[in-house]
Motif scaffolding. Structure first.
Motif, PDB file in Angstrom:
ATOM      1  N   GLU A  71       0.856  -0.924   0.444  1.00 32.20           N
ATOM      2  CA  GLU A  71       0.178  -0.221   0.277  1.00 32.20           C
ATOM      3  C   GLU A  71       1.231   1.248  -0.011  1.00 32.20           C
ATOM      4  N   VAL A  72       1.843   0.767   1.038  1.00 36.98           N
ATOM      5  CA  VAL A  72       2.945   2.740   0.578  1.00 36.98           C
ATOM      6  C   VAL A  72       3.398   2.124  -0.397  1.00 36.98           C
ATOM      7  N   ILE A  73       4.031   1.755  -1.382  1.00 33.79           N
ATOM      8  CA  ILE A  73       4.252   1.518  -2.049  1.00 33.79           C
ATOM      9  C   ILE A  73       3.430   1.869  -3.424  1.00 33.79           C
ATOM     10  N   ALA A  74       2.490   1.247  -3.380  1.00 31.16           N
ATOM     11  CA  ALA A  74       1.110   1.927  -3.913  1.00 31.16           C
ATOM     12  C   ALA A  74       0.704   3.484  -4.165  1.00 31.16           C
ATOM     13  N   ALA A  75       1.092   3.933  -3.365  1.00 34.07           N
ATOM     14  CA  ALA A  75       0.152   4.858  -3.125  1.00 34.07           C
ATOM     15  C   ALA A  75       2.088   6.427  -3.184  1.00 34.07           C
ATOM     16  N   ALA A  76       2.900   5.548  -3.008  1.00 35.90           N
ATOM     17  CA  ALA A  76       4.222   6.174  -4.107  1.00 35.90           C
ATOM     18  C   ALA A  76       4.491   6.302  -5.546  1.00 35.90           C
TER      19      ALA A  76
END
Length: 567
Positions: free
Chosen positions: A451-456
């Protein structure tokens, strides 16, 4: 700075300190008992030394002399051991209560409303919290370890002196009373005003230093180092004058106290020698008089010094009470108001003027934004665009009208609930001096790695993050100083996207990006959260063209709605 000069009654500050003592009453009372035991042993020293000298002078039985010697050693050993044990109890009490003062102050400052923070220098606030901690420690040490035992010893010595020689006892009592009274009266009415002013300039100095250091890049960019040094020299000179005034008054009081001690020495030793010359007393009485003076003078000096320490500590600890008096934002827990937040926003006749502002920023604003709609809000500077974002998150309250989120009046929603539904990215994003990963995940610490990487990725930040030396573990520096403006904005966007709030407000959030990157970021955001309501406050064409509708603001009101824009 005027707030620092207004005194708080000592009884209130002492009540606050005492309330901290009672949080750990076991440590406090046991430490107090051991401290009083040490005081009792200390009080035995003049008597034990007098008894030893009398035995030696009178050529008494050697066994009795050695017995007196043992009593003297036991008295000192008892003093040393009980005092050491007392300090071992005072240490954890002080450490834990200072932590409490720190956390309480931090909590009150963090909970203060936005308009309070807008008027405060960060360095000044930090200095106040730190000084409150040190003030508690100074008051506790002075009252429990020094002032209380000093009074017990002084009273005991006066009684012992008076028992042996009434005239000397009366003199000792009068000098002790004059000594204590001079500290209290002079301290309250002459030294305290100077100390308050010194504290005020000390806090102001800290605020200026923090402000200048935070703007170091700007200062260097305009080669203003010398100018700032000159300004700092003026502030430092003001601090030096006020601090020197307070210190000189302490020194002047010390002179008065030394004259009183000279009077005490003259009286005690003179009376002892006079009675010895007349054959009414022996060497032990003279030794007792001299030893009593040395002990009494030490405690009186310590009393004066620690009374000044306590006074200074009370002024510093008063900062803790000032912090607890700060206005607080609402702290209701978040509640589940509706299972299906859609992101509809309505401004219904909203008017607003900033505190101390003379002109209304919004004037009976009527604006409706449909769920899932992307609306660009444009207009001249000062037309009220950014104010819309601040009001929607309730950093400020409208003076008239109401704001609805999915039909709910936001004034009736707990702040925590409201702010979970509205995510904001500002033009100057604030990053914490932590890793990139921690900064993105700050909005939702429980988010998964994916989820963090998707947001980035949605914020077009993933690629540049991987090029950094430590990737997502790279430390961003103070306020994100190790990153460019565009990189900071993209991290802030990723942080806001991770929340998955129904409403996203972007207040010039892509202004540091080049047009191509800006367009990519806006398209990627729309693809990631297609159902999200987006309010884009912008001047630049790319941000405006990406919107479904453009709302033009003029003098706090909607002047025009349009679905296409020509440049």
């Amino acid at each position: 700075m005027d707030a620092y000069v207004r005194p708080i009654a000592y009884r209130r500050v002492l009540g606050f300190v005492a309330s901290l003592w009672m949080r750990r009453s076991g440590y406090f009372f046991l430490g107090l008992t051991l401290t009083l035991a040490a005081t009792g042993f200390d009080l035995l020293l003049p008597w034990a030394s007098a008894r030893l000298i009398e035995g030696v002078a009178e050529s008494a039985d050697q066994a009795l002399v050695w017995q007196s010697w043992v009593v003297l050693l036991v008295a000192f050993a008892g003093f040393a051991i009980s005092r050491n044990l007392a300090h071992r109890l005072w240490i954890p009490l002080a450490a834990r209560n200072m932590q409490t003062v720190l956390l309480q102050g931090f909590d009150h400052v963090l909970s203060a409303p936005a308009d309070w923070h807008a008027t405060q220098a960060t360095g000044e606030t930090v200095r106040r919290i730190r000084r409150a901690m040190d003030g508690y420690d100074a008051v506790t040490d002075a009252t429990t370890i020094h002032l209380g035992p000093a009074l017990v010893v002084l009273l005991g010595l006066i009684v012992m002196i008076g028992w042996r020689e009434p005239i000397a006892g009366v003199l000792a009592l009068l000098v002790a009373l004059a000594f204590i009274a001079s500290n209290l009266l002079v301290g309250m009415h002459w030294i305290r005003p100077a100390s308050l002013q010194a504290n005020a300039t000390d806090s102001h100095l800290s605020g200026i230093v923090a402000d200048v250091l935070a703007a170091s890049v700007t200062i260097k960019g305009f080669t203003a180092e010398r100018r700032e040094s000159n300004h700092m020299e003026e502030i430092a000179r003001l601090w030096g004058r006020s601090s020197a005034t307070a210190w000189r008054r302490f020194v002047d009081l010390g002179l008065v106290q030394n004259l009183l001690l000279l009077l005490l020495l003259t009286g005690l030793s003179g009376v002892a020698l006079y009675t010895w010359a007349r054959g009414e007393t022996g060497p032990g009485d003279v030794a007792f008089a001299v030893t009593s003076f040395l002990l009494m003078a030490g405690y009186l000096r310590g009393f004066g010094e620690n009374l000044r320490v306590a006074q200074k500590g009370l002024e510093d600890a008063a900062d803790a009470l000032l912090l607890t008096a700060l206005p607080r934002e609402e702290t209701r827990e978040p509640v589940l108001v509706d299972l299906s937040w859609r992101g509809e926003v309505v401004f219904d006749g909203v008017s607003f003027a900033y505190p101390q502002g003379r002109v209304s920023v919004l004037n009976r604003l009527d604006l409706q934004i449909k769920p899932g709609e992307t609306v660009a809000i444009a207009g001249a500077s000062g037309s009220g665009k950014s104010t819309i974002a601040r009001l929607l998150q309730r950093f400020y309250e409208p003076s008239a009208g109401r704001i609805l989120l999915d039909g709910h009046d936001i004034a009736q929603l707990p702040l925590a609930t409201l702010r979970q539904q509205v995510s904001v990215v500002t033009q100057e994003p604030t990053l914490l001096n932590r890793s990139i990963w921690e900064n993105i995940a700050y909005s939702r610490p429980t988010a998964s790695k994916a989820e963090v990487i998707a947001a980035a990725k949605a914020a077009c930040a993933h690629d540049f993050i991987l090029q950094l030396p430590h990737g997502y573990e790279t430390q961003v520096g103070a306020y994100g100083a190790r990153l460019s403006g565009g990189q900071r904005q993209r991290l802030a966007l990723a942080r806001a996207l991770l929340v998955d709030a129904p409403v996203l407000i972007m207040d010039e959030a892509t202004s540091a990006l080049d047009p191509q990157t800006e367009a990519e970021v806006l398209a990627s955001i729309a693809a990631l959260r297609p159902q999200q309501t987006r309010i884009v406050i912008a001047h630049r064409p790319a941000a405006i063209l990406a919107a479904d509708r453009v709302v033009w603001m003029n003098k706090g009101r909607v002047s025009e709605n349009s679905t296409s824009v020509l440049f």
